[in-house]
Scaffold this motif. Sequence first.
Motif, PDB file in Angstrom:
ATOM      1  N   TRP A  68      43.186  36.851  31.558  1.00 12.20           N
ATOM      2  CA  TRP A  68      42.719  36.576  32.655  1.00 12.20           C
ATOM      3  C   TRP A  68      41.377  37.499  33.051  1.00 12.20           C
ATOM      4  O   TRP A  68      41.499  38.772  32.681  1.00 12.20           O
ATOM      5  N   ARG A  69      40.735  37.019  33.549  1.00 15.39           N
ATOM      6  CA  ARG A  69      39.349  37.781  34.187  1.00 15.39           C
ATOM      7  C   ARG A  69      38.964  37.868  35.644  1.00 15.39           C
ATOM      8  O   ARG A  69      38.498  37.143  36.251  1.00 15.39           O
ATOM      9  N   PRO A  70      39.900  38.651  36.290  1.00 13.93           N
ATOM     10  CA  PRO A  70      39.868  38.739  37.663  1.00 13.93           C
ATOM     11  C   PRO A  70      38.596  38.903  38.497  1.00 13.93           C
ATOM     12  O   PRO A  70      38.499  38.633  39.623  1.00 13.93           O
ATOM     13  N   ILE A  71      37.454  39.696  37.843  1.00 11.67           N
ATOM     14  CA  ILE A  71      36.502  39.949  38.336  1.00 11.67           C
ATOM     15  C   ILE A  71      35.225  39.234  37.867  1.00 11.67           C
ATOM     16  O   ILE A  71      34.180  39.554  37.989  1.00 11.67           O
ATOM     17  N   PHE A  72      35.719  37.938  37.362  1.00 20.36           N
ATOM     18  CA  PHE A  72      34.870  37.151  36.636  1.00 20.36           C
ATOM     19  C   PHE A  72      33.414  36.815  37.501  1.00 20.36           C
ATOM     20  O   PHE A  72      32.264  36.754  37.056  1.00 20.36           O
ATOM     21  N   ARG A  73      33.739  36.710  38.922  1.00 14.77           N
ATOM     22  CA  ARG A  73      32.605  36.040  39.892  1.00 14.77           C
ATOM     23  C   ARG A  73      32.061  37.498  40.420  1.00 14.77           C
ATOM     24  O   ARG A  73      31.232  36.995  41.392  1.00 14.77           O
ATOM     25  N   TRP A  74      32.505  38.596  40.352  1.00 10.91           N
ATOM     26  CA  TRP A  74      31.805  39.708  40.972  1.00 10.91           C
ATOM     27  C   TRP A  74      30.553  39.810  40.596  1.00 10.91           C
ATOM     28  O   TRP A  74      30.196  39.877  39.350  1.00 10.91           O
ATOM     29  N   SER A  75      29.715  40.457  41.344  1.00  6.29           N
ATOM     30  CA  SER A  75      28.326  40.857  41.029  1.00  6.29           C
ATOM     31  C   SER A  75      28.455  42.461  40.654  1.00  6.29           C
ATOM     32  O   SER A  75      29.451  43.110  40.931  1.00  6.29           O
ATOM     33  N   VAL A  76      27.364  43.184  39.970  1.00 10.59           N
ATOM     34  CA  VAL A  76      27.489  44.556  39.693  1.00 10.59           C
ATOM     35  C   VAL A  76      27.682  45.406  41.202  1.00 10.59           C
ATOM     36  O   VAL A  76      28.463  46.413  41.208  1.00 10.59           O
ATOM     37  N   ASP A  77      27.122  44.856  42.157  1.00  8.28           N
ATOM     38  CA  ASP A  77      27.545  45.381  43.524  1.00  8.28           C
ATOM     39  C   ASP A  77      28.828  45.501  44.014  1.00  8.28           C
ATOM     40  O   ASP A  77      29.349  46.397  44.781  1.00  8.28           O
ATOM     41  N   ASP A  78      29.648  44.458  43.672  1.00  9.66           N
ATOM     42  CA  ASP A  78      30.675  44.206  44.032  1.00  9.66           C
ATOM     43  C   ASP A  78      31.843  45.436  43.388  1.00  9.66           C
ATOM     44  O   ASP A  78      32.432  45.714  43.618  1.00  9.66           O
ATOM     45  N   VAL A  79      31.419  45.443  42.121  1.00 11.39           N
ATOM     46  CA  VAL A  79      31.968  46.438  41.184  1.00 11.39           C
ATOM     47  C   VAL A  79      31.698  47.899  41.783  1.00 11.39           C
ATOM     48  O   VAL A  79      32.614  48.810  41.982  1.00 11.39           O
TER      49      VAL A  79
END
Length: 218
Positions: A207-218
């Motif tokens: 599972w890739r839970p942050i797949f749609r996150w941007s670098v700013d989200d991280v």
Amino acid sequence: MPSLIVPRRQAYPPSRRPRHSLFRNRPADGDETFQHLVNVSGGKDSTAVYLLALEAGRPFRAVFADTGHEHELTYEFVSRLSERTGGPPIEIVRADFSARLASHRNYILREWPKQGVPDEIVAEAAALNVPTGIPFLDLCICKGRFPSRMAQFCSEELKSLPITLQVVFPMLRNGPVLQWLGIRAAESRNRAKLPFWNRHDSGCMLWRPIFRWSVDDV
């Protein structure tokens, strides 16, 4: 050298949490049967996933694959992550190439003299095929080269396989395993082609839970 700052645990806004039963007030039927495993690399993405797993409130294990070639700050970060966040300790696995090196060394000693290779070269080559204690270097000796853009073998041999063999397979004996990966589509074109979910050859689910996150989200 100043110490690396490890982020303390903080809640992610609901808008940035993956839409999955793990983050609802009540779990979906059968969801509790999974054993959860978070891959930790010491980078920002895997740390975000580790924190998300804490937010989920479910028991989980975390694992770090040590290549023997990481920066000292990476080792410090990983060692302190559990302490600073209140999460589970990070288990450490290392690839072992001693058997492969021994096999190749025996081949050199047995076969190279038959091919007319001078004794001094045989002895020198055999002496190089011994474990160094650093998985990355041992793998390069086995391959006879360093990795490159066209010959990428480190991630599979130094990270995926040790985690699968030493952690995932033993876990699967006790039931299904859900492995959390800190992979984002924005990192590269190849990663953007990956699915949110897929079944690994080992039998666990990825599972890739942050797949749609941007670098700013991280």
